[in-house]
Scaffold this motif. Sequence first.
Motif, mmCIF file in Angstrom:
data_model
loop_
_atom_site.group_PDB
_atom_site.id
_atom_site.type_symbol
_atom_site.label_atom_id
_atom_site.label_comp_id
_atom_site.label_asym_id
_atom_site.label_seq_id
_atom_site.Cartn_x
_atom_site.Cartn_y
_atom_site.Cartn_z
ATOM 1 N N THR A 1 0.714 -0.614 0.095
ATOM 2 C CA THR A 1 -0.164 0.154 0.117
ATOM 3 C C THR A 1 0.795 0.752 0.010
ATOM 4 O O THR A 1 0.960 1.732 -0.448
ATOM 5 C CB THR A 1 -1.716 0.077 1.378
ATOM 6 O OG1 THR A 1 -1.564 -0.733 1.503
ATOM 7 C CG2 THR A 1 -1.831 0.707 1.118
ATOM 8 N N LEU A 2 1.786 1.368 0.426
ATOM 9 C CA LEU A 2 2.960 2.401 0.901
ATOM 10 C C LEU A 2 3.466 2.669 -0.386
ATOM 11 O O LEU A 2 3.879 3.961 -0.732
ATOM 12 C CB LEU A 2 3.745 1.835 2.047
ATOM 13 C CG LEU A 2 3.411 2.381 3.622
ATOM 14 C CD1 LEU A 2 4.610 1.881 3.954
ATOM 15 C CD2 LEU A 2 2.394 3.853 3.553
ATOM 16 N N VAL A 3 3.900 1.667 -1.078
ATOM 17 C CA VAL A 3 4.277 1.807 -2.116
ATOM 18 C C VAL A 3 3.379 2.586 -3.171
ATOM 19 O O VAL A 3 4.029 3.227 -4.232
ATOM 20 C CB VAL A 3 4.456 0.470 -3.385
ATOM 21 C CG1 VAL A 3 4.845 0.492 -4.586
ATOM 22 C CG2 VAL A 3 5.218 -0.602 -3.061
ATOM 23 N N THR A 4 2.215 2.505 -3.278
ATOM 24 C CA THR A 4 1.303 3.027 -4.093
ATOM 25 C C THR A 4 0.413 4.077 -3.389
ATOM 26 O O THR A 4 0.143 5.446 -4.581
ATOM 27 C CB THR A 4 0.114 1.826 -5.038
ATOM 28 O OG1 THR A 4 -0.104 1.849 -3.450
ATOM 29 C CG2 THR A 4 0.996 1.166 -5.414
ATOM 30 N N SER A 5 0.960 4.340 -2.287
ATOM 31 C CA SER A 5 -0.158 5.577 -2.021
ATOM 32 C C SER A 5 0.934 5.655 -0.064
ATOM 33 O O SER A 5 0.607 5.613 0.754
ATOM 34 C CB SER A 5 -1.484 5.039 -1.275
ATOM 35 O OG SER A 5 -1.886 4.357 -2.192
ATOM 36 N N PRO A 6 1.770 6.931 -0.510
ATOM 37 C CA PRO A 6 3.529 6.846 0.166
ATOM 38 C C PRO A 6 2.714 7.047 1.812
ATOM 39 O O PRO A 6 2.976 7.229 2.736
ATOM 40 C CB PRO A 6 4.629 7.238 -0.448
ATOM 41 C CG PRO A 6 4.106 7.347 -1.475
ATOM 42 C CD PRO A 6 3.120 7.176 -1.863
ATOM 43 N N SER A 7 1.858 8.177 1.064
ATOM 44 C CA SER A 7 0.955 8.883 2.562
ATOM 45 C C SER A 7 -0.485 8.431 3.464
ATOM 46 O O SER A 7 -1.095 8.936 4.213
ATOM 47 C CB SER A 7 0.891 10.301 1.937
ATOM 48 O OG SER A 7 -0.750 10.188 0.991
ATOM 49 N N ASP A 8 -0.478 7.168 2.942
ATOM 50 C CA ASP A 8 -1.768 7.052 3.898
ATOM 51 C C ASP A 8 -1.227 6.400 5.436
ATOM 52 O O ASP A 8 -0.136 5.477 5.217
ATOM 53 C CB ASP A 8 -1.743 5.421 2.481
ATOM 54 C CG ASP A 8 -3.203 4.405 3.295
ATOM 55 O OD1 ASP A 8 -3.745 4.172 4.592
ATOM 56 O OD2 ASP A 8 -4.063 3.810 2.662
ATOM 57 N N LYS A 9 -1.920 6.702 5.808
ATOM 58 C CA LYS A 9 -1.342 6.884 7.432
ATOM 59 C C LYS A 9 -2.157 5.748 8.141
ATOM 60 O O LYS A 9 -0.549 5.209 9.002
ATOM 61 C CB LYS A 9 -2.168 8.219 8.034
ATOM 62 C CG LYS A 9 -1.976 8.738 9.639
ATOM 63 C CD LYS A 9 -2.175 9.773 10.014
ATOM 64 C CE LYS A 9 -1.218 10.234 11.523
ATOM 65 N NZ LYS A 9 -1.795 11.488 12.063
ATOM 66 N N ASP A 10 -2.859 4.812 7.812
ATOM 67 C CA ASP A 10 -3.460 3.911 7.570
ATOM 68 C C ASP A 10 -2.357 2.691 7.889
ATOM 69 O O ASP A 10 -1.883 1.856 8.672
ATOM 70 C CB ASP A 10 -4.712 3.923 8.111
ATOM 71 C CG ASP A 10 -5.726 3.909 8.317
ATOM 72 O OD1 ASP A 10 -5.847 4.543 9.507
ATOM 73 O OD2 ASP A 10 -6.778 4.305 7.598
ATOM 74 N N ALA A 11 -2.101 2.739 6.507
ATOM 75 C CA ALA A 11 -0.817 1.631 6.495
ATOM 76 C C ALA A 11 0.646 2.192 7.114
ATOM 77 O O ALA A 11 1.417 1.532 7.116
ATOM 78 C CB ALA A 11 -0.472 2.181 5.207
#
Length: 368
Positions: A209-219
């Motif tokens: 998930t962080l690869v595609t959405s680095p600012s995803d706080k839940d991840a």
Amino acid sequence: MFDLPFSYTANPSRVVFGSGTITQLPAELERLGLSKPLLLTTAQQVSQGDRLEEILGGQERVAGRFGEAVMHTPTGVTEKALAYAKDVGADCVVSIGGGSTIGLGKAISVRTGLMHICIPTTYAGSEMTPILGETENGEKKTRTDPKILPGVVIYDVDLTMTLPVSMSCTSGINAVAHAVEAIYAKAGNPIISLLAVEGIRSITSALPTLVTSPSDKDARSKALYGAWLCGVCLGSVGMAFHHKLCHTLGGSFDLPHAETHTAVLPHALAYNLPSLTPPQIRALASSLSLPDTDTATPEQIIDALNKLYDDLPVERGVQRFGMKEEEVDKAVDIAFRNQYWNPRGLEREGVREVVRRVTAGERARVDL
């Protein structure tokens, strides 16, 4: 069912976990009756030292700052930091950063008895272990002592939000490696296995998930939570072949810590899988979210790791970081000195092939 008998010892450490928790540092110091912290950073993280100083109320509220922490905790840097800590009259150390800064904090703390407060900014997990790895004369050695364990760890998810994706992935896999070895460690037990499974699952589900959405706080939160658990695992039951090889490659060939752990993990696990017990195989399968843990095979476990790596921007080998093919035998010789316990006996031909594959960056396979 799990293996019997077993023993379990909980490591005492206070953890503060959340978002914005870095602001609780003054309260933690007050709770401990401390007022002259020495702030530790790397040269690249001076701005984080600035932030800590601001939170604490300004320059007059800190004993001093030391910004020369480096990879693999060389004893020369530690001696310089010790002299500075004495000169400024520090009554504790506060390290902010990854394994380099935390390692220096541990080295100072265990030599002086000063309280060590950690504020991790990566997923390495070193902050939760009573283990210190130090480099001297080109060789890295580790020691374990309850006095090495930091007294307080402040996890602030916000500090990981700008961690580059590639560093997030290698740091996360580094933490996963801690828990993987904990599952089959000599002192393993079902409590640590539960933490290991939860920790590995949290990180390996968060990283793609962080690869595609680095600012995803839940991840980011899941990854940091998983790193905490994986660090607890390593700090509770010890190390085996994987860590011995990483210490060899990092300390003697000056290879980057997290990237080395990332390259070694699938190959060291492939080497050990044939010697693991059914409960250990099931725990590994569960940690990697395989659909049927009761029938999982070593091949399926390694395949799951290979597929995870396919989704991450990580290097599979260490040749890119300076390791040369002609140095493989030298690395094997060093790895056989002061061997760590391992579930499978260390056979030179097999170990050499592991080092060769790690150097070349090949896909892992269970055929050793």
